[in-house]
Design a protein around this motif. Structure first.
Motif, PDB file in Angstrom:
ATOM      1  N   SER A 269      -3.146  -1.815   4.677  1.00 33.32           N
ATOM      2  CA  SER A 269      -3.567  -0.647   3.899  1.00 33.32           C
ATOM      3  C   SER A 269      -3.285   0.621   4.690  1.00 33.32           C
ATOM      4  N   LEU A 270      -2.559   1.562   4.082  1.00 33.13           N
ATOM      5  CA  LEU A 270      -2.303   2.857   4.705  1.00 33.13           C
ATOM      6  C   LEU A 270      -3.549   3.731   4.627  1.00 33.13           C
ATOM      7  N   ASN A 271      -3.851   4.432   5.718  1.00 34.47           N
ATOM      8  CA  ASN A 271      -4.925   5.413   5.669  1.00 34.47           C
ATOM      9  C   ASN A 271      -4.453   6.613   4.843  1.00 34.47           C
TER      10      ASN A 271
ATOM     11  N   SER B 289       1.263   5.469  -0.118  1.00 35.79           N
ATOM     12  CA  SER B 289       0.519   6.679   0.240  1.00 35.79           C
ATOM     13  C   SER B 289       0.181   7.480  -1.012  1.00 35.79           C
TER      14      SER B 289
ATOM     15  N   LEU C  94       3.890   0.963   2.487  1.00 30.33           N
ATOM     16  CA  LEU C  94       3.629   0.000   3.557  1.00 30.33           C
ATOM     17  C   LEU C  94       3.556  -1.375   2.914  1.00 30.33           C
TER      18      LEU C  94
ATOM     19  N   SER D 148       0.858  -1.180   0.000  1.00 31.12           N
ATOM     20  CA  SER D 148       0.000   0.000   0.000  1.00 31.12           C
ATOM     21  C   SER D 148       0.895   1.230   0.000  1.00 31.12           C
TER      22      SER D 148
ATOM     23  N   HIS E 152      -8.495   1.012   2.298  1.00 27.84           N
ATOM     24  CA  HIS E 152      -9.126   2.262   2.694  1.00 27.84           C
ATOM     25  C   HIS E 152      -9.790   2.944   1.506  1.00 27.84           C
TER      26      HIS E 152
ATOM     27  N   ALA F  28       0.658   4.303  12.339  1.00 27.08           N
ATOM     28  CA  ALA F  28       1.643   4.344  11.258  1.00 27.08           C
ATOM     29  C   ALA F  28       2.707   5.402  11.519  1.00 27.08           C
TER      30      ALA F  28
ATOM     31  N   TYR G  98      -2.673   2.615   9.901  1.00 21.17           N
ATOM     32  CA  TYR G  98      -2.879   1.645   8.826  1.00 21.17           C
ATOM     33  C   TYR G  98      -3.813   0.553   9.314  1.00 21.17           C
TER      34      TYR G  98
END
Length: 320
Positions: free
Chosen positions: A111-113, A67, A74, A65, A158, A133, A119
């Motif tokens: 999964s990164l926010n 950003s 990530l 994931s 996300h 994170a 995450y």
């Protein structure tokens, strides 16, 4: 309508095993890939050369994931070790060994926010755990989102606006959680087999699922004026002859990609609910990603990775 996508470039130094995740980042026109060989690589999309790589992990890397700004990646290994890679500085700034924590489960998908700070992760319990994170507290648990099913979590993702997270499990169900309240807001039973991939539309209103049942399902996931979830499945995209392993929706929301175990990539017109192009690959296609660059047309190019370890770039016919 039909569209032609042409093979443009192969990577210079392929992975030593299958590519299991890929992302065309918004920064420096770079591509990040992870592989069953335990290695993550960052590629130059003009030359296909490696820009940066990290030492191999002992086991394969299964989830990636990046950003939205293309600054951080990530990724997660088979054993449940999660890493945060600073793509600018080139160093690992976060590491969490989920399998060593009492009462915790090894993470499978992460999964990164998009808003930053946290995450999401899922694994054997079929729940979603929210973790920090931030480098100084990376991996610390913040919340648990309960699906109530107890089935293995295949994928979590996300929404682009960072307000929700979607979860798919091995039995085919899809769950959507509201992050502000940690509440389960929607459950979809569109598939009868495991859902391997989840892709959101850029406006966070549609969710595309890809399954071992050979289908992709497009879901309307908007909330109604009453606060209730919308109708759910609005289209079934068929045409693959084997498991659908990967998917992505273009930055303009018009087209979707799917990669399959049938050794093909399909491009779908979401408004027409139809495939408009099919590209043959050499093996199972485990990862696809549209180009995310403000300097290029929103659906003019994509990248893929699969069984043979080669990262491939594709471009629309007539584009430069």
């Amino acid at each position: 309508m039909s569209l032609a996508y042409l093979h443009a470039l192969n990577c210079a130094e392929p992975h030593g095993d299958a590519v299991w995740g890929i992302s065309w980042t918004a920064r420096d026109n770079a591509v990040v890939s992870i592989s069953a060989d335990g290695i993550i690589k960052r590629w130059n999309s003009t030359s296909g050369q490696i820009m940066h790589t990290l030492p191999a992990h002992t086991l394969g890397l299964v989830s990636l994931s990046v950003s939205p700004d293309g600054r951080h990646a990530l990724y997660n290994s088979v054993d449940g070790t999660t890493f945060l890679w600073d793509l600018e500085g080139g160093s690992i700034i976060g590491k969490h060994e989920s399998f060593t924590r009492p009462g915790a489960e090894p993470s499978w998908s992460v999964s990164l926010n998009p808003k930053g700070g946290t995450y999401a992760a899922t694994g054997g319990s079929g729940n979603v755990t929210i973790h920090s994170a931030e480098p100084d507290s990376f991996g610390e648990q913040r919340a648990i989102l309960q699906s109530g099913r107890g089935k293995f979590g295949m994928r979590c993702s996300h929404s682009p606006d960072g307000s929700r997270v979607a979860l798919s499990v091995e039995s085919g169900q899809i769950f959507i959680f509201d992050l502000a309240s940690s509440a389960l807001t929607s459950t979809y039973t569109s598939h009868a087999m495991a859902v391997r991939s989840l892709s959101w539309s850029p406006d966070s209103q549609l969710l595309l699922s890809a399954s071992e049942d050979k289908r992709l399902i497009l879901h309307d996931v908007r909330s109604t004026s009453s606060g209730r979830p919308s109708s759910g499945a609005v289209a079934s995209l068929t045409g693959h002859s084997s498991w659908v392993l990967s998917s992505d929706i273009s930055p303009d929301g018009r087209l979707a990609l799917s990669g399959s175990a049938d050794k093909t990539i399909k491009i779908w017109d979401l408004a027409a609910r139809a495939a408009v192009s099919t590209v043959a690959d050499t093996g199972e296609v485990w990862a696809v990603s549209w180009q995310h660059s403000s300097a290029a047309a929103s659906s003019s190019a994509f990248v893929s990775g699969g069984e043979d370890g080669i990262v491939r770039w594709w471009k629309a016919g007539g584009s430069s």
